[in-house]
Design a protein around this motif. Sequence first.
Motif, PDB file in Angstrom:
ATOM      1  N   MET A  57      12.381   7.504  39.587  1.00  0.00           N
ATOM      2  CA  MET A  57      13.487   6.588  39.293  1.00  0.00           C
ATOM      3  C   MET A  57      13.382   6.138  37.836  1.00  0.00           C
ATOM      4  O   MET A  57      12.413   5.520  37.431  1.00  0.00           O
ATOM      5  N   GLN A  58      14.366   6.490  37.043  1.00  0.00           N
ATOM      6  CA  GLN A  58      14.349   6.172  35.622  1.00  0.00           C
ATOM      7  C   GLN A  58      15.228   4.956  35.325  1.00  0.00           C
ATOM      8  O   GLN A  58      16.380   4.880  35.753  1.00  0.00           O
ATOM      9  N   ASN A  59      14.670   3.984  34.604  1.00  0.00           N
ATOM     10  CA  ASN A  59      15.423   2.836  34.129  1.00  0.00           C
ATOM     11  C   ASN A  59      16.236   2.143  35.223  1.00  0.00           C
ATOM     12  O   ASN A  59      17.441   1.916  35.079  1.00  0.00           O
ATOM     13  N   PRO A  60      15.624   1.776  36.349  1.00  0.00           N
ATOM     14  CA  PRO A  60      16.371   1.126  37.427  1.00  0.00           C
ATOM     15  C   PRO A  60      16.838  -0.270  37.037  1.00  0.00           C
ATOM     16  O   PRO A  60      16.218  -0.943  36.202  1.00  0.00           O
ATOM     17  N   LEU A  61      17.933  -0.690  37.652  1.00  0.00           N
ATOM     18  CA  LEU A  61      18.446  -2.033  37.412  1.00  0.00           C
ATOM     19  C   LEU A  61      17.593  -3.050  38.173  1.00  0.00           C
ATOM     20  O   LEU A  61      17.311  -2.885  39.359  1.00  0.00           O
ATOM     21  N   VAL A  62      17.184  -4.110  37.477  1.00  0.00           N
ATOM     22  CA  VAL A  62      16.431  -5.203  38.080  1.00  0.00           C
ATOM     23  C   VAL A  62      17.358  -6.402  38.256  1.00  0.00           C
ATOM     24  O   VAL A  62      17.992  -6.854  37.295  1.00  0.00           O
ATOM     25  N   SER A  63      17.448  -6.905  39.473  1.00  0.00           N
ATOM     26  CA  SER A  63      18.232  -8.111  39.741  1.00  0.00           C
ATOM     27  C   SER A  63      17.304  -9.319  39.779  1.00  0.00           C
ATOM     28  O   SER A  63      16.332  -9.343  40.543  1.00  0.00           O
ATOM     29  N   ILE A  64      17.602 -10.302  38.963  1.00  0.00           N
ATOM     30  CA  ILE A  64      16.809 -11.527  38.884  1.00  0.00           C
ATOM     31  C   ILE A  64      17.582 -12.634  39.600  1.00  0.00           C
ATOM     32  O   ILE A  64      18.716 -12.949  39.221  1.00  0.00           O
ATOM     33  N   LEU A  65      16.990 -13.212  40.637  1.00  0.00           N
ATOM     34  CA  LEU A  65      17.648 -14.249  41.426  1.00  0.00           C
ATOM     35  C   LEU A  65      17.131 -15.626  40.997  1.00  0.00           C
ATOM     36  O   LEU A  65      15.932 -15.880  41.064  1.00  0.00           O
ATOM     37  N   THR A  66      18.038 -16.506  40.571  1.00  0.00           N
ATOM     38  CA  THR A  66      17.619 -17.804  40.040  1.00  0.00           C
ATOM     39  C   THR A  66      18.522 -18.938  40.510  1.00  0.00           C
ATOM     40  O   THR A  66      19.651 -19.061  40.037  1.00  0.00           O
ATOM     41  N   PRO A  67      18.052 -19.760  41.433  1.00  0.00           N
ATOM     42  CA  PRO A  67      18.770 -21.001  41.747  1.00  0.00           C
ATOM     43  C   PRO A  67      18.452 -22.045  40.669  1.00  0.00           C
ATOM     44  O   PRO A  67      17.378 -22.002  40.076  1.00  0.00           O
ATOM     45  N   PHE A  68      19.378 -22.972  40.424  1.00  0.00           N
ATOM     46  CA  PHE A  68      19.050 -24.064  39.501  1.00  0.00           C
ATOM     47  C   PHE A  68      19.780 -25.344  39.903  1.00  0.00           C
ATOM     48  O   PHE A  68      20.861 -25.311  40.486  1.00  0.00           O
ATOM     49  N   LYS A  69      19.130 -26.459  39.613  1.00  0.00           N
ATOM     50  CA  LYS A  69      19.714 -27.774  39.870  1.00  0.00           C
ATOM     51  C   LYS A  69      19.095 -28.788  38.925  1.00  0.00           C
ATOM     52  O   LYS A  69      17.887 -29.030  38.951  1.00  0.00           O
ATOM     53  N   ASN A  70      19.916 -29.321  38.040  1.00  0.00           N
ATOM     54  CA  ASN A  70      19.497 -30.401  37.139  1.00  0.00           C
ATOM     55  C   ASN A  70      18.265 -30.042  36.314  1.00  0.00           C
ATOM     56  O   ASN A  70      17.321 -30.823  36.192  1.00  0.00           O
ATOM     57  N   THR A  71      18.285 -28.841  35.742  1.00  0.00           N
ATOM     58  CA  THR A  71      17.175 -28.425  34.877  1.00  0.00           C
ATOM     59  C   THR A  71      17.657 -28.173  33.442  1.00  0.00           C
ATOM     60  O   THR A  71      17.106 -27.332  32.728  1.00  0.00           O
ATOM     61  N   ALA A  72      18.671 -28.902  33.039  1.00  0.00           N
ATOM     62  CA  ALA A  72      19.270 -28.707  31.716  1.00  0.00           C
ATOM     63  C   ALA A  72      18.259 -28.703  30.567  1.00  0.00           C
ATOM     64  O   ALA A  72      18.364 -27.876  29.651  1.00  0.00           O
ATOM     65  N   PRO A  73      17.252 -29.587  30.565  1.00  0.00           N
ATOM     66  CA  PRO A  73      16.317 -29.600  29.434  1.00  0.00           C
ATOM     67  C   PRO A  73      15.496 -28.320  29.297  1.00  0.00           C
ATOM     68  O   PRO A  73      14.947 -28.065  28.216  1.00  0.00           O
ATOM     69  N   PHE A  74      15.407 -27.520  30.367  1.00  0.00           N
ATOM     70  CA  PHE A  74      14.519 -26.358  30.365  1.00  0.00           C
ATOM     71  C   PHE A  74      15.259 -25.019  30.383  1.00  0.00           C
ATOM     72  O   PHE A  74      14.637 -23.978  30.194  1.00  0.00           O
ATOM     73  N   LEU A  75      16.550 -25.052  30.620  1.00  0.00           N
ATOM     74  CA  LEU A  75      17.295 -23.807  30.835  1.00  0.00           C
ATOM     75  C   LEU A  75      17.359 -22.918  29.603  1.00  0.00           C
ATOM     76  O   LEU A  75      17.292 -21.696  29.700  1.00  0.00           O
ATOM     77  N   LYS A  76      17.499 -23.496  28.433  1.00  0.00           N
ATOM     78  CA  LYS A  76      17.585 -22.695  27.215  1.00  0.00           C
ATOM     79  C   LYS A  76      16.340 -21.837  27.039  1.00  0.00           C
ATOM     80  O   LYS A  76      16.434 -20.618  26.810  1.00  0.00           O
ATOM     81  N   ALA A  77      15.168 -22.434  27.182  1.00  0.00           N
ATOM     82  CA  ALA A  77      13.914 -21.682  27.036  1.00  0.00           C
ATOM     83  C   ALA A  77      13.792 -20.618  28.118  1.00  0.00           C
ATOM     84  O   ALA A  77      13.344 -19.495  27.854  1.00  0.00           O
ATOM     85  N   CYS A  78      14.191 -20.965  29.323  1.00  0.00           N
ATOM     86  CA  CYS A  78      14.128 -20.017  30.438  1.00  0.00           C
ATOM     87  C   CYS A  78      15.028 -18.806  30.173  1.00  0.00           C
ATOM     88  O   CYS A  78      14.591 -17.654  30.278  1.00  0.00           O
ATOM     89  N   LEU A  79      16.289 -19.064  29.850  1.00  0.00           N
ATOM     90  CA  LEU A  79      17.250 -17.979  29.661  1.00  0.00           C
ATOM     91  C   LEU A  79      16.907 -17.120  28.449  1.00  0.00           C
ATOM     92  O   LEU A  79      17.062 -15.899  28.475  1.00  0.00           O
ATOM     93  N   GLU A  80      16.425 -17.739  27.394  1.00  0.00           N
ATOM     94  CA  GLU A  80      16.021 -16.966  26.215  1.00  0.00           C
ATOM     95  C   GLU A  80      14.837 -16.064  26.528  1.00  0.00           C
ATOM     96  O   GLU A  80      14.755 -14.934  26.006  1.00  0.00           O
ATOM     97  N   SER A  81      13.938 -16.517  27.399  1.00  0.00           N
ATOM     98  CA  SER A  81      12.795 -15.672  27.758  1.00  0.00           C
ATOM     99  C   SER A  81      13.241 -14.455  28.563  1.00  0.00           C
ATOM    100  O   SER A  81      12.600 -13.400  28.494  1.00  0.00           O
ATOM    101  N   ILE A  82      14.330 -14.584  29.306  1.00  0.00           N
ATOM    102  CA  ILE A  82      14.880 -13.441  30.049  1.00  0.00           C
ATOM    103  C   ILE A  82      15.598 -12.498  29.093  1.00  0.00           C
ATOM    104  O   ILE A  82      15.415 -11.274  29.140  1.00  0.00           O
TER     105      ILE A  82
END
Length: 335
Positions: free
Chosen positions: A1-26
């Motif tokens: 299997m070459q270059n398979p698609l990876v699905s990342i599952l992420t629930p969120f609730k009231n994490t505004a102060p941390f979301l930028k760092a999280c999303l940039e790391s992805i």
Amino acid sequence: MQNPLVSILTPFKNTAPFLKACLESIINQTYEHWELLIVDDHSSDTSYEVVEAFAKKDSRIKLFKNTGNGIIEALRIAFKNSQGDMITRMDSDDIMTPEKLEVLINNLIQAGPGNIAVGQVKYFAENGVKPGYKRYENWLNQLTQNGDNFSEIYKECVIPSPNWMAYRGDLIKAGAFDHYDYPEDYDLTFRFYKAGYNCIPCNTVLHLWRDYSSRTSRTHVHYAQNYFLNIKMKYFLDIDHDPNKNLVIWGAGYKGKKIAKHLLKEKVPFDWVCDNPKKIGKTIYGKTMKSFEALKSIENAQSIITVANTKAQKQIRNYLNALELKPVEDYIFVC
């Protein structure tokens, strides 16, 4: 299997102060063929707007609102809308190391279906990591280094919820996101264990786990100690309990009593021993407490050990090893 698609599952609730760092790391992952299914669980801060701004710039980020309530419902929505051959989960307040997806997917492809790719973790906190979390980190990483995670599954959750990857088919086979209970990460770990999957050894830190006082796992009732005990006993009776053995509870503290009540409710017979002279001979929940010495006369025993003291645990383990008893088959530690 070459270059398979990876699905990342992420629930969120009231994490505004941390979301930028999280999303940039992805976004900055060395492996780029991914999609992020990120579900707002009724945030009351600016979290939705933060994610929406990222989603407008990167089509791989797919934003949803939870039509139900809670992490499990959010994960179901994310999984239902995912398209990937490989599935992983991410917490919205954490950070991926740049090579996280690449390492996990390469390990998973090499090992094939029937395996769970895991990685080591590192806690970080604004005011420093507390000793208890550091001990958990070290314990978890030692297991992960050798892929021995399931060997101590009845102690604590041995697969961190935001640091695993599995084939889509294996998740479906294990019944992931169908009817599982809170704590949802521990329940999923037991489902992997019950399905007979193996954890792939990994000696690399792939996930930075943020600790702070209002984190859901520290504040929500679903992650209280009684929920963990209920999960442990539910799966122990389902998977590893041998009805042909004589079940024994070691210890009469909080956990011992909770387990005794669970077994009585399920009408599972057991003996109950402890080393507290004030409790030996007394009756608790209709069961007479016996001394540890009684173990010598209990043949073909399967023990549930609730003794929390580290020194005492080592003594008990040495005693059991001297009797050539086997972990899980003959005894489990639940603390």
